[in-house]
Design an enzyme around this catalytic site. Structure first.
Site, mmCIF file in Angstrom:
data_model
loop_
_atom_site.group_PDB
_atom_site.id
_atom_site.type_symbol
_atom_site.label_atom_id
_atom_site.label_comp_id
_atom_site.label_asym_id
_atom_site.label_seq_id
_atom_site.Cartn_x
_atom_site.Cartn_y
_atom_site.Cartn_z
ATOM 1 N N ASN A 272 0.865 -1.175 0.000
ATOM 2 C CA ASN A 272 0.000 0.000 0.000
ATOM 3 C C ASN A 272 0.905 1.229 0.000
ATOM 4 O O ASN A 272 1.472 1.588 1.033
ATOM 5 C CB ASN A 272 -0.885 -0.046 1.261
ATOM 6 C CG ASN A 272 -1.869 1.108 1.306
ATOM 7 O OD1 ASN A 272 -1.854 2.002 0.468
ATOM 8 N ND2 ASN A 272 -2.732 1.083 2.307
ATOM 9 N N ARG B 175 -2.679 -1.965 -3.367
ATOM 10 C CA ARG B 175 -3.904 -1.252 -3.037
ATOM 11 C C ARG B 175 -3.949 0.081 -3.797
ATOM 12 O O ARG B 175 -3.006 0.862 -3.772
ATOM 13 C CB ARG B 175 -3.950 -0.983 -1.534
ATOM 14 C CG ARG B 175 -5.249 -0.346 -1.121
ATOM 15 C CD ARG B 175 -5.037 0.873 -0.285
ATOM 16 N NE ARG B 175 -6.289 1.604 -0.109
ATOM 17 C CZ ARG B 175 -6.342 2.812 0.391
ATOM 18 N NH1 ARG B 175 -5.244 3.432 0.766
ATOM 19 N NH2 ARG B 175 -7.493 3.421 0.504
ATOM 20 N N HIS C 162 -13.177 3.202 0.318
ATOM 21 C CA HIS C 162 -13.159 2.182 1.380
ATOM 22 C C HIS C 162 -13.851 0.885 0.930
ATOM 23 O O HIS C 162 -14.265 0.074 1.756
ATOM 24 C CB HIS C 162 -13.919 2.650 2.651
ATOM 25 C CG HIS C 162 -13.238 3.715 3.443
ATOM 26 N ND1 HIS C 162 -13.971 4.637 4.171
ATOM 27 C CD2 HIS C 162 -11.942 4.001 3.645
ATOM 28 C CE1 HIS C 162 -13.134 5.450 4.790
ATOM 29 N NE2 HIS C 162 -11.894 5.076 4.479
ATOM 30 N N ARG D 238 -12.197 16.125 7.951
ATOM 31 C CA ARG D 238 -13.034 16.437 6.775
ATOM 32 C C ARG D 238 -14.472 16.662 7.212
ATOM 33 O O ARG D 238 -14.993 15.915 8.041
ATOM 34 C CB ARG D 238 -13.007 15.281 5.770
ATOM 35 C CG ARG D 238 -11.628 14.962 5.266
ATOM 36 C CD ARG D 238 -11.674 13.750 4.350
ATOM 37 N NE ARG D 238 -10.584 12.855 4.654
ATOM 38 C CZ ARG D 238 -10.527 11.588 4.293
ATOM 39 N NH1 ARG D 238 -11.508 11.044 3.602
ATOM 40 N NH2 ARG D 238 -9.502 10.837 4.607
ATOM 41 N N GLU E 237 -8.569 -5.115 5.227
ATOM 42 C CA GLU E 237 -8.441 -4.821 3.792
ATOM 43 C C GLU E 237 -7.275 -5.575 3.172
ATOM 44 O O GLU E 237 -7.356 -6.031 2.039
ATOM 45 C CB GLU E 237 -8.246 -3.308 3.603
ATOM 46 C CG GLU E 237 -9.494 -2.518 3.906
ATOM 47 C CD GLU E 237 -9.205 -1.106 4.355
ATOM 48 O OE1 GLU E 237 -8.733 -0.932 5.498
ATOM 49 O OE2 GLU E 237 -9.451 -0.169 3.580
#
Ligand code: ADP
Length: 395
Positions: A7, A90, A178, A237, A382
């Protein structure tokens, strides 16, 4: 079958080496501050953790060091790089790519063509892939895309109500993110329900947060949109807000679009409202001590999560299971109780004791036996999902 999962971020490269014949992680680690003053952390079960300053000017040097560590006689877990049969990469954004795929020239060309809509994650993920491909040219390299889980959404869920030309010409649409996490936890929930034809709402609540509706095994809607800024409030955010706020603050504050964007995405969310931190633990602690803005930040978070869950129940005409995952979802018992405890009208018979006693990091149910709607806590994985896709495409 050993699969390496990579990743790559702009200055980092995380990795996990899986043995898929035993479903175990042999080693994992993170190369940080690539191109600055590198640090590598390398962990293998049963061996002391290893953390050292390392001079890696780029991702290529980082992956070389990772391979050297994995094959090191003391710190390593394999005797040769040849034991690695494939590498899974990823990608946060795969644009229109509908499923995990072996990465060839054509795929990379396409991914390069969409960096405009994915400026933060795209370039480092591509250079991470290129570095790995150069160092391990003979194995399969598979791309796993967070967006591809949403390729099953219907146009009414992904086309925004703005001039249609913006979708056609600039590919402005809801992509969703996601997806690998939602796919994994929805899969576990379906297994727990013993029913693939089910209605599942998965809440991935971490530093970045998103909620996804999965109907009969297919994603039908999700809260993140064109970018991961949309949806529920996050660490820094804002999530969904009235779009005219941005040009308005540009005008009244006399700042640029970029600065206004930064206010909303880097200084908004839990941090913006609480004024304390983007970390949910700090905010919980402050709220306990009576800090009003910390309390408000948590109320706004809960309010928005409930709102999205409610809309997905309506979209699916019901729900069989609600899942909490990621840092906040797996650990913040109070938030789970605030959200799920208020859904009795849906048929959620919340089990406060189970919610308070379920050990962190474990899979469990937090509704009472016989509850019409189940609520589960399912730690996300993941990397395992990426390893599994990579294995399936390398057989
Ligand atoms: P990322 O999106 O970066 O992968 P994570 O999934 O690791 O983030 O989640 C990070 C969030 O999880 C942080 O807000 C952190 O405060 C929160 N978190 C972790 N442990 C707890 C806990 N025990 N209670 C509440 N929040 C927690």
């Amino acid at each position: 079958m050993k699969i390496l999962v990579v990743n790559a971020g702009s200055s980092s490269l995380k990795y996990q080496l899986f043995d898929m014949s035993t479903n175990t992680v042999l080693a994992k680690g993170n190369c940080e501050r690539i191109g600055i003053d590198g640090v590598i952390t390398h962990k293998c079960p049963g061996k002391p953790d290893y953390k050292v300053n390392a001079d890696f000017p780029d991702h290529r040097a980082a992956i070389k060091l990772v391979l050297a560590l994995l094959t090191d006689s003391e710190k390593g877990v394999i005797s040769s790089v040849d034991e690695i049969v494939a590498v899974g990469h990823r990608f946060a954004h795969g644009g229109e790519i509908k499923k995990s795929t072996v990465l060839g020239e054509e795929e990379i060309k396409y991914l390069e063509s969409i960096v405009g809509i994915n400026p933060l994650h795209g370039p480092p993920a591509i250079s991470g892939f290129k570095a790995c491909k150069e160092v391990m040219p003979y194995v399969n390299h598979v791309g796993v895309f967070d967006t591809s889980y949403y390729s099953t959404m219907e146009p009414h869920a992904y086309v925004y109500p703005i001039p249609y030309e913006l979708f056609e010409k600039y590919k402005i649409r809801r992509y969703g993110f996601h997806g690998t996490s939602h796919r994994y936890v929805a899969g576990v929930a379906m297994d727990m329900l013993g029913n693939k034809n089910s209605k599942i709402i998965t809440c991935h609540l971490g530093n970045g947060s998103s909620i996804t509706a999965t109907l009969n095994g297919k994603a039908i809607d999700t809260s993140m949109g064109f970018t991961p800024q949309d949806g529920v409030p996050m660490g820094t955010r804002s999530g969904a807000i009235d779009p005219t706020i941005v040009p308005y603050i540009e005008k009244v504050m006399g700042i640029s679009g970029e600065e206004a964007d930064k206010l909303i995405t880097k200084q908004g969310g839990l941090l913006g409202v609480s004024g304390i931190s983007s970390d949910c633990r700090d905010i919980r602690a402050a709220a306990k001590e009576g800090n009003e803005r910390a309390k408000l930040a948590l109320q706004i978070l809960k309010h928005n999560i409930v709102k999205v869950i409610g809309s997905y129940v309506a979209e699916m005409n019901g729900v069989d299971a609600i899942v909490f995952t990621a840092g906040i979802g797996e650990n913040d018992r109070a938030l789970r109780e605030e959200v799920a405890g208020g859904l009795s009208f849906l048929g959620v018979d919340f089990d406060a004791d189970a919610n308070n006693t379920i050990p962190s990091g474990t899979v469990g149910e937090i509704t009472k036996k016989g509850s019409k709607v189940k609520v589960y806590v399912i730690p996300t994985n993941e990397e395992y999902m990426i390893a599994l896709d990579t294995l399936n495409l390398s057989k």
